[in-house]
Design a protein around this motif. Structure first.
Motif, PDB file in Angstrom:
ATOM      1  N   MET A  61       0.459   6.698  -0.752  1.00  0.00           N
ATOM      2  CA  MET A  61      -0.011   5.700  -1.696  1.00  0.00           C
ATOM      3  C   MET A  61      -1.358   5.135  -1.253  1.00  0.00           C
ATOM      4  N   SER A  62      -2.146   4.803  -2.254  1.00  0.00           N
ATOM      5  CA  SER A  62      -3.409   4.104  -2.016  1.00  0.00           C
ATOM      6  C   SER A  62      -3.292   2.747  -2.697  1.00  0.00           C
ATOM      7  N   VAL A  63      -3.347   1.714  -1.898  1.00  0.00           N
ATOM      8  CA  VAL A  63      -3.124   0.361  -2.406  1.00  0.00           C
ATOM      9  C   VAL A  63      -4.391  -0.470  -2.214  1.00  0.00           C
ATOM     10  N   THR A  64      -4.841  -1.047  -3.318  1.00  0.00           N
ATOM     11  CA  THR A  64      -5.973  -1.971  -3.258  1.00  0.00           C
ATOM     12  C   THR A  64      -5.428  -3.387  -3.103  1.00  0.00           C
ATOM     13  N   VAL A  65      -5.984  -4.084  -2.139  1.00  0.00           N
ATOM     14  CA  VAL A  65      -5.527  -5.446  -1.837  1.00  0.00           C
ATOM     15  C   VAL A  65      -6.685  -6.410  -2.071  1.00  0.00           C
ATOM     16  N   ALA A  66      -6.363  -7.560  -2.690  1.00  0.00           N
ATOM     17  CA  ALA A  66      -7.387  -8.563  -2.975  1.00  0.00           C
ATOM     18  C   ALA A  66      -6.845  -9.951  -2.650  1.00  0.00           C
ATOM     19  N   ARG A  67      -7.774 -10.849  -2.346  1.00  0.00           N
ATOM     20  CA  ARG A  67      -7.363 -12.227  -2.040  1.00  0.00           C
ATOM     21  C   ARG A  67      -6.954 -12.944  -3.332  1.00  0.00           C
TER      22      ARG A  67
ATOM     23  N   LYS B 256      -2.934  -9.843  -1.842  1.00  0.00           N
ATOM     24  CA  LYS B 256      -1.871  -9.267  -2.643  1.00  0.00           C
ATOM     25  C   LYS B 256      -2.326  -7.931  -3.227  1.00  0.00           C
ATOM     26  N   MET B 257      -1.345  -7.127  -3.691  1.00  0.00           N
ATOM     27  CA  MET B 257      -1.661  -5.846  -4.307  1.00  0.00           C
ATOM     28  C   MET B 257      -2.337  -6.068  -5.651  1.00  0.00           C
ATOM     29  N   SER B 258      -3.492  -5.406  -5.840  1.00  0.00           N
ATOM     30  CA  SER B 258      -4.168  -5.507  -7.127  1.00  0.00           C
ATOM     31  C   SER B 258      -4.194  -4.140  -7.845  1.00  0.00           C
ATOM     32  N   ASN B 259      -3.856  -3.088  -7.100  1.00  0.00           N
ATOM     33  CA  ASN B 259      -3.758  -1.773  -7.724  1.00  0.00           C
ATOM     34  C   ASN B 259      -2.954  -0.857  -6.813  1.00  0.00           C
ATOM     35  N   VAL B 260      -2.140  -0.005  -7.397  1.00  0.00           N
ATOM     36  CA  VAL B 260      -1.309   0.925  -6.642  1.00  0.00           C
ATOM     37  C   VAL B 260      -1.432   2.314  -7.264  1.00  0.00           C
ATOM     38  N   GLU B 261      -1.783   3.298  -6.433  1.00  0.00           N
ATOM     39  CA  GLU B 261      -1.886   4.672  -6.896  1.00  0.00           C
ATOM     40  C   GLU B 261      -1.057   5.572  -5.976  1.00  0.00           C
ATOM     41  N   PHE B 262      -0.304   6.499  -6.584  1.00  0.00           N
ATOM     42  CA  PHE B 262       0.456   7.473  -5.818  1.00  0.00           C
ATOM     43  C   PHE B 262      -0.430   8.683  -5.613  1.00  0.00           C
ATOM     44  N   VAL B 263      -0.583   9.073  -4.357  1.00  0.00           N
ATOM     45  CA  VAL B 263      -1.476  10.166  -4.002  1.00  0.00           C
ATOM     46  C   VAL B 263      -0.646  11.426  -3.735  1.00  0.00           C
ATOM     47  N   PRO B 264      -1.040  12.573  -4.348  1.00  0.00           N
ATOM     48  CA  PRO B 264      -0.253  13.813  -4.136  1.00  0.00           C
ATOM     49  C   PRO B 264      -0.286  14.246  -2.684  1.00  0.00           C
TER      50      PRO B 264
END
Length: 232
Positions: free
Chosen positions: A212-218, A224-232
């Motif tokens: 997973m690639s998770v974007t975190v923001a204040r 907190k998580m602001s975007n979640v992508e599942f990576v193959p």
């Protein structure tokens, strides 16, 4: 007879001259004594020269002595100034080192907070128990912000129904996490995670692996998580 008279006269004349010479000598001595008493006795050229030489030496001593003291004071001043400069330089270097250390420490702490927020969010997202599905889903929402929070909130009710109907129990763990990049109060974290799934369809703690690639923001005081992508 005449010869005797002449001899006698010559003797008296010689005695008179001697007396006169003695008187002149006595007068000279008296005059010299008086001059000394008055302090007006002339000094010989040799004595004057000697005294002049002595005065010259004294003058040189008088001039050299202050110069010696000033030289010592100057040397002490230079030494003190050098010590002060070295001390100030040491303080400046120490201050720069402290500031640099604080900066590095703050940066490390910031990165650790980004990774920890992503790790916590992913564990919550992969750990849903149908017995407490609403609370688990709400926990994911609480750990989210931005677009991901909005999207997950809209599908929350359907997510809860699906979990309850299938009697699904998932337990998630994060095997590794690393910060890929950061930009101020945001960062992207790559995670390798896994989950075990148990449900009414026959799955019994079946393992599943996720990248997973998770974007975190204040968000306020938290990341907190602001975007979640599942990576193959």
């Amino acid at each position: 007879m005449a010869a005797d008279v002449d001899a006698e006269m010559l003797a008296e004349l010689a005695e008179a001259e001697a007396t006169e010479a003695e008187a002149r000598a006595e007068a000279a001595r008296a005059k010299a004594t008086a001059a000394r008493l008055r302090g007006g006795e002339p000094e010989s050229e040799t004595e004057s020269d000697a005294e002049g030489d002595e005065l010259t030496d004294d003058d040189e001593d008088i001039e050299l002595e202050p110069r010696g003291w000033w030289a010592r004071i100057g040397a002490v001043t230079v030494a003190v100034a050098a010590t002060v400069i070295v001390a100030i330089a040491a303080l400046v270097v120490t201050g720069l080192m402290v500031v640099a250390h604080q900066k590095v420490t703050a940066q490390q702490q910031h990165r650790a907070e980004l990774v920890a927020a992503a790790r916590q969010g992913v564990i919550a997202l992969l750990s849903i128990d149908y017995n407490r599905a609403k609370a688990d889903v709400q926990h994911v929402i609480d750990l989210s912000t931005g677009t991901f929070k909005d999207d997950f909130t809209r599908g929350a009710d359907d997510f809860v129904k699906t979990a309850e109907q299938s009697k699904a129990v998932t337990v998630g763990t994060v095997k590794s996490a690393a910060l890929e990049k950061e930009n101020g109060d945001t960062g992207v974290v790559l995670l390798a995670a896994s989950s075990t799934v148990t449900n009414a369809n026959g799955a019994h703690q079946d393992p599943r692996a996720w990248r997973m690639s998770v974007t975190v923001a204040r968000d306020g005081a938290q990341y907190k998580m602001s975007n979640v992508e599942f990576v193959p």
